[in-house]
Every structure is written in C-alpha cells, then in structure tokens.
Scaffold this motif. Structure first.
Motif, PDB file in Angstrom:
ATOM      1  N   GLN A 115       0.848  -1.190   0.000  1.00  0.00           N
ATOM      2  CA  GLN A 115       0.000   0.000   0.000  1.00  0.00           C
ATOM      3  C   GLN A 115       0.883   1.239   0.000  1.00  0.00           C
ATOM      4  OE1 GLN A 115      -2.112  -1.036   3.648  1.00  0.00           O
ATOM      5  NE2 GLN A 115      -4.010  -1.054   2.447  1.00  0.00           N
ATOM      6  N   VAL A 116       0.523   2.212  -0.822  1.00  0.00           N
ATOM      7  CA  VAL A 116       1.285   3.454  -0.901  1.00  0.00           C
ATOM      8  C   VAL A 116       1.005   4.305   0.333  1.00  0.00           C
ATOM      9  CG1 VAL A 116       1.633   5.583  -2.192  1.00  0.00           C
ATOM     10  CG2 VAL A 116       1.292   3.433  -3.411  1.00  0.00           C
ATOM     11  N   ILE A 117       2.076   4.716   0.998  1.00  0.00           N
ATOM     12  CA  ILE A 117       1.951   5.625   2.136  1.00  0.00           C
ATOM     13  C   ILE A 117       2.120   7.061   1.667  1.00  0.00           C
ATOM     14  CG2 ILE A 117       3.038   6.365   4.292  1.00  0.00           C
ATOM     15  CD1 ILE A 117       3.687   3.474   4.863  1.00  0.00           C
ATOM     16  N   GLY A 118       3.114   7.302   0.822  1.00  0.00           N
ATOM     17  CA  GLY A 118       3.347   8.653   0.335  1.00  0.00           C
ATOM     18  C   GLY A 118       4.351   8.652  -0.800  1.00  0.00           C
ATOM     19  N   ARG A 119       4.424   9.803  -1.478  1.00  0.00           N
ATOM     20  CA  ARG A 119       5.353   9.967  -2.602  1.00  0.00           C
ATOM     21  C   ARG A 119       6.104  11.283  -2.456  1.00  0.00           C
ATOM     22  NH1 ARG A 119       0.879   7.720  -5.602  1.00  0.00           N
ATOM     23  NH2 ARG A 119       1.511   5.760  -6.512  1.00  0.00           N
ATOM     24  N   ALA A 120       7.306  11.299  -3.035  1.00  0.00           N
ATOM     25  CA  ALA A 120       8.108  12.518  -3.050  1.00  0.00           C
ATOM     26  C   ALA A 120       8.816  12.613  -4.397  1.00  0.00           C
ATOM     27  CB  ALA A 120       9.121  12.496  -1.915  1.00  0.00           C
ATOM     28  N   PHE A 121       9.163  13.826  -4.778  1.00  0.00           N
ATOM     29  CA  PHE A 121       9.801  14.056  -6.072  1.00  0.00           C
ATOM     30  C   PHE A 121      10.946  15.038  -5.896  1.00  0.00           C
ATOM     31  CE2 PHE A 121      10.174  16.459 -10.063  1.00  0.00           C
ATOM     32  CZ  PHE A 121      10.435  15.411 -10.938  1.00  0.00           C
ATOM     33  N   ILE A 122      12.066  14.713  -6.527  1.00  0.00           N
ATOM     34  CA  ILE A 122      13.197  15.634  -6.606  1.00  0.00           C
ATOM     35  C   ILE A 122      13.400  15.946  -8.078  1.00  0.00           C
ATOM     36  CG2 ILE A 122      15.676  15.926  -6.277  1.00  0.00           C
ATOM     37  CD1 ILE A 122      15.501  14.173  -3.842  1.00  0.00           C
ATOM     38  N   GLY A 123      13.293  17.220  -8.443  1.00  0.00           N
ATOM     39  CA  GLY A 123      13.443  17.640  -9.835  1.00  0.00           C
ATOM     40  C   GLY A 123      14.887  17.548 -10.298  1.00  0.00           C
ATOM     41  N   PRO A 124      15.102  17.664 -11.603  1.00  0.00           N
ATOM     42  CA  PRO A 124      16.467  17.536 -12.134  1.00  0.00           C
ATOM     43  C   PRO A 124      17.424  18.621 -11.642  1.00  0.00           C
ATOM     44  CG  PRO A 124      14.900  18.061 -13.885  1.00  0.00           C
ATOM     45  CD  PRO A 124      14.117  17.810 -12.653  1.00  0.00           C
ATOM     46  N   LEU A 125      16.928  19.845 -11.461  1.00  0.00           N
ATOM     47  CA  LEU A 125      17.807  20.912 -10.970  1.00  0.00           C
ATOM     48  C   LEU A 125      18.184  20.691  -9.508  1.00  0.00           C
ATOM     49  CD1 LEU A 125      16.118  23.998 -12.670  1.00  0.00           C
ATOM     50  CD2 LEU A 125      18.147  22.729 -13.404  1.00  0.00           C
ATOM     51  N   GLU A 126      17.206  20.258  -8.705  1.00  0.00           N
ATOM     52  CA  GLU A 126      17.475  19.931  -7.304  1.00  0.00           C
ATOM     53  C   GLU A 126      18.469  18.777  -7.193  1.00  0.00           C
ATOM     54  OE1 GLU A 126      14.201  20.188  -3.950  1.00  0.00           O
ATOM     55  OE2 GLU A 126      13.377  19.476  -5.855  1.00  0.00           O
ATOM     56  N   ALA A 127      18.297  17.770  -8.043  1.00  0.00           N
ATOM     57  CA  ALA A 127      19.191  16.613  -8.028  1.00  0.00           C
ATOM     58  C   ALA A 127      20.612  17.029  -8.377  1.00  0.00           C
ATOM     59  CB  ALA A 127      18.688  15.541  -8.988  1.00  0.00           C
ATOM     60  N   GLU A 128      20.751  17.881  -9.372  1.00  0.00           N
ATOM     61  CA  GLU A 128      22.082  18.363  -9.761  1.00  0.00           C
ATOM     62  C   GLU A 128      22.740  19.140  -8.623  1.00  0.00           C
ATOM     63  OE1 GLU A 128      25.358  18.471 -11.928  1.00  0.00           O
ATOM     64  OE2 GLU A 128      23.539  17.461 -12.598  1.00  0.00           O
ATOM     65  N   GLU A 129      21.955  19.949  -7.925  1.00  0.00           N
ATOM     66  CA  GLU A 129      22.473  20.695  -6.773  1.00  0.00           C
ATOM     67  C   GLU A 129      22.898  19.744  -5.653  1.00  0.00           C
ATOM     68  OE1 GLU A 129      20.715  23.555  -3.283  1.00  0.00           O
ATOM     69  OE2 GLU A 129      19.802  23.701  -5.265  1.00  0.00           O
ATOM     70  N   MET A 130      22.100  18.699  -5.407  1.00  0.00           N
ATOM     71  CA  MET A 130      22.447  17.720  -4.371  1.00  0.00           C
ATOM     72  C   MET A 130      23.730  16.976  -4.732  1.00  0.00           C
ATOM     73  SD  MET A 130      18.749  16.119  -3.358  1.00  0.00           S
ATOM     74  CE  MET A 130      19.417  14.980  -2.167  1.00  0.00           C
ATOM     75  N   ILE A 131      23.923  16.678  -6.014  1.00  0.00           N
ATOM     76  CA  ILE A 131      25.132  15.982  -6.455  1.00  0.00           C
ATOM     77  C   ILE A 131      26.353  16.871  -6.267  1.00  0.00           C
ATOM     78  CG2 ILE A 131      26.314  15.077  -8.499  1.00  0.00           C
ATOM     79  CD1 ILE A 131      23.562  14.033  -9.424  1.00  0.00           C
ATOM     80  N   GLN A 132      26.225  18.148  -6.584  1.00  0.00           N
ATOM     81  CA  GLN A 132      27.361  19.066  -6.458  1.00  0.00           C
ATOM     82  C   GLN A 132      27.735  19.323  -5.005  1.00  0.00           C
ATOM     83  OE1 GLN A 132      29.171  19.911  -9.039  1.00  0.00           O
ATOM     84  NE2 GLN A 132      27.746  18.810 -10.357  1.00  0.00           N
TER      85      GLN A 132
END
Length: 166
Positions: A115-132
């Motif tokens: 059963q799904v409890i919740g969902r989250a999304f990280i956009g491509p710009l946010e992901a790039e910032e997290m990687i850097q």
C-alpha cells in the motif's frame, strides 16, 4: 519418456519464475551504461504516527521505499514494525540530467499487496544541486504524513572500476 520428463520439468520451473526474468533479448543485447552515473542513498524516513496508524491494525507499518529515475527503478529492504525506519541502502543508477527522481514509500503487505503511504519528487535541478554539494535533503512525502531523508552524490572512483577476475 526422457523428453517428456524434461518437458514437464521445464514447464514446472518456468511456472514459478516471473515472466520479466525470461526476457532473453535483454540478457544478450542490453548494453552497459557508458554515461554519467550517481549513487542514491536513502537514509531513513520519519512517519507521523497518527495518519499512518491505519496501515497495520495491531502493529506498526513495515516500510519499503522505491526510487525511480527515468526507466530505472530500485527498492530498499523492508524495515519492519516501525514509524522511523533507517535504511542501510544505496544504489548506483545511470544519471539522466533532464529527469527527476520519484520516491514512493510503501507499507509491505503479504496478503493485500503493498500500500502506498506517500510519494516525493526531486526535480532535475534539485538533483544536480544535491550531487554538487553532496548534502542530504529532507523531502516531504505528503501533507502531515512524514518525510524522507535522501542523499544523491557522484559515483566514487572505486565503484566505477570493473571487477577483474571475480
């Protein structure tokens, strides 16, 4: 008589194997990824007790998290009977710079299905910032449901080298 026994054995084995594992073309023609890669680490989740108590009647939920990026998908192990699971989980994934990451938190159930409890999304710009920056991020998985701690970083050099002789 020998051929019929092998035929029966083959059908018995194939009956218990999931169909997606029998994609023979993928085994022979799937190319290794030669593009950029990243490591996605799911550190843990903190679920609020009140909105999530309905998942298991007499105990706490058994949590599993799925990470999707482009056409790739990975799942964590199940952390049982807790509202605050901590995962020792990281996965190397091909990085598509124009695509985001989707995280889905499930309550693992044997009889009813997950059963799904919740969902989250990280956009491509946010992901790039997290990687850097290589800083983890807390992302909400729904209004008053909880949050997920995720870290995305570059693939370390020791994971890029192919295994030789092993």
């Amino acid at each position: 008589m020998h051929k019929s026994f092998l035929t029966i054995l083959l059908f018995a084995v194939l009956g218990f194997v999931e169909s997606r594992t029998l994609n023979l073309w993928a085994v022979w023609f799937k190319r290794p990824n030669k593009g950029p890669e990243c490591v996605v680490e799911i550190v843990g989740a903190d679920l609020n007790r009140r909105p999530n108590k309905r998942f298991d009647r007499w105990s706490k939920p058994d949590i599993i998290v799925e990470c999707q990026h482009a056409k790739f998908s990975r799942k964590t192990q199940i952390e049982g009977n807790t509202f605050k699971p901590r995962f020792l989980w990281a996965a190397k994934m091909p990085l598509k710079s124009t695509r985001g990451f989707i995280f889905t938190v499930y309550d693992a159930n044997v009889f009813k299905g997950d059963q799904v409890i919740g969902r989250a999304f990280i956009g491509p710009l946010e992901a790039e910032e997290m990687i850097q920056t290589e800083n983890p991020k807390l992302i909400p998985i729904g209004y008053n449901i909880g949050q997920l701690k995720v870290q995305i970083y570059k693939t370390p050099a020791y994971l890029k080298n192919p295994v030789i002789g092993g």
